[in-house]
Motif scaffolding. Structure first.
Motif, mmCIF file in Angstrom:
data_model
loop_
_atom_site.group_PDB
_atom_site.id
_atom_site.type_symbol
_atom_site.label_atom_id
_atom_site.label_comp_id
_atom_site.label_asym_id
_atom_site.label_seq_id
_atom_site.Cartn_x
_atom_site.Cartn_y
_atom_site.Cartn_z
ATOM 1 N N UNK A 1 0.840 -1.188 0.000
ATOM 2 C CA UNK A 1 0.000 0.000 0.000
ATOM 3 C C UNK A 1 0.878 1.241 0.000
ATOM 4 N N UNK A 2 0.233 2.388 -0.075
ATOM 5 C CA UNK A 2 0.892 3.684 -0.011
ATOM 6 C C UNK A 2 1.888 3.702 1.158
ATOM 7 N N UNK A 3 3.176 3.951 0.903
ATOM 8 C CA UNK A 3 4.172 3.885 1.987
ATOM 9 C C UNK A 3 3.970 4.926 3.080
ATOM 10 N N UNK A 4 3.203 5.984 2.802
ATOM 11 C CA UNK A 4 2.955 7.001 3.824
ATOM 12 C C UNK A 4 1.795 6.624 4.754
ATOM 13 N N UNK A 5 1.138 5.489 4.493
ATOM 14 C CA UNK A 5 0.068 5.046 5.369
ATOM 15 C C UNK A 5 -1.179 5.889 5.301
ATOM 16 N N UNK B 1 4.103 11.478 -6.097
ATOM 17 C CA UNK B 1 4.492 10.200 -5.489
ATOM 18 C C UNK B 1 4.100 9.004 -6.350
ATOM 19 N N UNK B 2 2.870 9.006 -6.877
ATOM 20 C CA UNK B 2 2.433 7.869 -7.687
ATOM 21 C C UNK B 2 3.221 7.828 -8.995
ATOM 22 N N UNK C 1 9.285 3.749 -11.433
ATOM 23 C CA UNK C 1 10.192 2.731 -10.896
ATOM 24 C C UNK C 1 9.782 1.342 -11.355
ATOM 25 N N UNK C 2 8.478 1.036 -11.300
ATOM 26 C CA UNK C 2 7.994 -0.270 -11.769
ATOM 27 C C UNK C 2 8.248 -0.428 -13.263
ATOM 28 N N UNK C 3 7.970 0.631 -14.023
ATOM 29 C CA UNK C 3 8.170 0.560 -15.482
ATOM 30 C C UNK C 3 9.645 0.349 -15.812
ATOM 31 N N UNK C 4 10.536 1.014 -15.074
ATOM 32 C CA UNK C 4 11.981 0.855 -15.305
ATOM 33 C C UNK C 4 12.434 -0.572 -14.983
ATOM 34 N N UNK D 1 -4.810 16.334 -14.264
ATOM 35 C CA UNK D 1 -3.504 16.366 -13.605
ATOM 36 C C UNK D 1 -2.852 14.980 -13.550
ATOM 37 N N UNK D 2 -3.655 13.927 -13.305
ATOM 38 C CA UNK D 2 -3.093 12.569 -13.261
ATOM 39 C C UNK D 2 -2.790 12.055 -14.664
ATOM 40 N N UNK D 3 -3.697 12.314 -15.617
ATOM 41 C CA UNK D 3 -3.487 11.851 -16.991
ATOM 42 C C UNK D 3 -2.214 12.458 -17.588
ATOM 43 N N UNK D 4 -1.956 13.729 -17.281
ATOM 44 C CA UNK D 4 -0.745 14.375 -17.780
ATOM 45 C C UNK D 4 0.509 13.698 -17.230
#
Length: 466
Positions: free
Chosen positions: A55-59, A124-125, A131-134, A153-156
């Motif tokens: 999950x999100x590392x920031x909890x 963050x996302x 990182x996963x794609x790399x 904003x997310x799509x960009x």
């Protein structure tokens, strides 16, 4: 942390094989129904390939993910929620406290990050996806973006060269998605995937189809795209036929074993070895003993296979169900013979003749008299017939066993009648407690698809081919 019995993995489809990942705000708990949180669940076969989840590392419960792989491909499935800045939050103390936007804002202000929570989420996302794609992973993400899924904003962020993820719906449907929220005007919910994942079908429901005020999304992606075309097919070991608690089974087992020992003169062979062992070398004695032991083991296996007829299937066994199942297996053999002809099909022809004699009203022709299309049509028709019989199969089974009990009583075989009555009781108990055991028993672990080994020099390797 919620009570163990109230956690989502206990409440969601109890008794079924599954893997569940949840994310929520671990820093604040001021309401029983606190806003925010995401979850992701896999069921049945797919759950066996989940290697890890997080999950999100920031909890804060901003996203959860699962890594799915069979060894050849690795796919990351993500569920994310980008908070929206509600207008009511600026004028209402209650909303200011409860909204996900303000929950995340308080947390990041506390650690010295004064940016907008939406901008922090996208940053963050984006780093995590890059990182996963790399690492060479495929990515499939379901997101409530609270912004336009095509130019928001997310799509960009997802269109960056390091990520390159696009909306799945537009690629499959050929047009952009309609408004997601019942009272909105923009598509703010979507499924995004990297270019190596291609969906076959996409379904978007009307509003009010399911829970909530958003449309329900269904994305159909072939399993081979998620896992690859080469993955282990684990075969479940069959149960043993020998049941020592049942007198009839013990009697049949002992009779078959004694007959084989007597027919092949196994005891005489042991006596002969004992009498001549002094003139033999230790190696030859050991070899002869192992040979006789293997012979005895084969007799025991043969006796076990004959001591009881095992009728294990999805439907309770009865003469009517058994006939249709035999018919289905026979036509499946004929289909395989049509695709890949047998060198010696005499057994297949004999089986067709025997089944025709058992039921002259539904004669089975010889394989040469059918075309492949006719065989496949017969298989579909037989499966439909079994589906029609399914609701009444328990009654057919009960009636069949009761008839056998009556026959045993008429023949004066009270022991057999008692065994059949006990068998009915056991089957009734098994059926009644089956669902309860699925729910209350400890969950089963994932099937083993790879083993990590360590060599003498300390190097470690993963074996997944055998």
């Amino acid at each position: 942390m919620a009570d163990t019995n109230l956690r989502l993995d206990k409440l969601l489809m109890p008794g079924q094989q599954k893997r569940v990942a949840v994310g929520y705000n671990k820093h604040e708990a001021f309401s029983r129904s606190q806003h925010g949180g995401v979850s992701l669940a896999t069921f049945d076969r797919l759950s066996q390939f989940v290697l890890e989840s997080g999950a999100d590392p920031h909890g804060l419960g901003r996203w959860v993910w699962m890594k799915i792989s069979s060894g050849s491909l690795v796919t990351i499935v993500v569920v994310a929620y980008l908070p929206c800045k509600s207008k009511a939050a600026a004028t209402s103390n209650k909303h200011c406290r409860e909204t996900v936007y303000n929950q995340q804002g308080r947390y990041f202000c506390g650690i010295g990050d004064l940016r907008c929570p939406r901008a922090i989420f996208v940053d963050h996302i984006g780093q995590q996806l890059a990182l996963w794609k790399h690492s060479g992973f495929q990515i499939l993400m379901f997101a409530d973006a609270n912004s336009n899924v095509y130019d928001g904003i997310l799509a960009t962020e997802l269109q960056r060269d390091e990520i390159r993820m696009a909306d799945v719906c537009e690629a499959v449907l050929g047009h952009r998605s309609p408004n997601s929220h019942a009272s909105g005007s923009l598509p703010i919910t979507g499924a995004f995937a990297t270019s190596d994942l291609v969906a076959q079908h996409v379904f978007q429901s009307a509003h009010g189809f399911g829970l909530g005020d958003h449309r329900v999304f269904v994305v159909d992606i072939d399993l081979t795209q998620l896992l690859g075309s080469e993955y282990s097919q684990l075969v479940r070991l069959p149960g043993r036929k020998l049941q020592a608690k049942r007198y009839r089974v013990r009697k049949a087992y002992n009779k078959s074993l004694r007959d084989n020992i007597r027919r092949h003169k196994l005891i005489e062979k042991y006596h002969q070895l004992y009498q001549s062992h002094q003139s033999m070398s230790p190696q030859k004695i050991s070899m002869r003993i192992n040979q006789l032991d293997r012979e005895k083991t084969e007799f025991m296996k043969c006796a076990e296979s004959k001591c009881k007829k095992k009728c294990a299937g999805k439907l309770p066994n009865s003469p009517k169900v058994s006939y249709w199942c035999k018919r289905l297996r026979l036509f499946d053999r004929i289909r395989k013979h049509k695709i890949n002809p047998l060198k010696d099909p005499r057994n297949l022809y004999h089986s067709c003749a025997v089944l025709s004699e058992d039921c002259s009203e539904m004669e089975v022709l010889q394989p040469k008299d059918y075309t492949l299309a006719e065989v496949e049509a017969r298989i579909i028709a037989i499966k439909d017939q079994l589906d029609l019989l399914k609701p009444i199969t328990p009654e057919l089974r009960f009636s069949y066993i009761n008839d056998k009990i009556d026959e045993a009583i008429v023949d004066g075989n009270t022991k057999k009648a008692k065994e059949l009555a006990n068998m009915l009781d056991r089957e009734a108990l098994r059926g009644g407690y089956q669902e309860i055991k699925k729910t209350t028993n400890k969950g089963k672990g994932r099937k083993v698809f790879s083993v990590e080994t360590e060599a003498s020099d300390g190097t470690r390797s993963i074996i997944s081919s055998k």
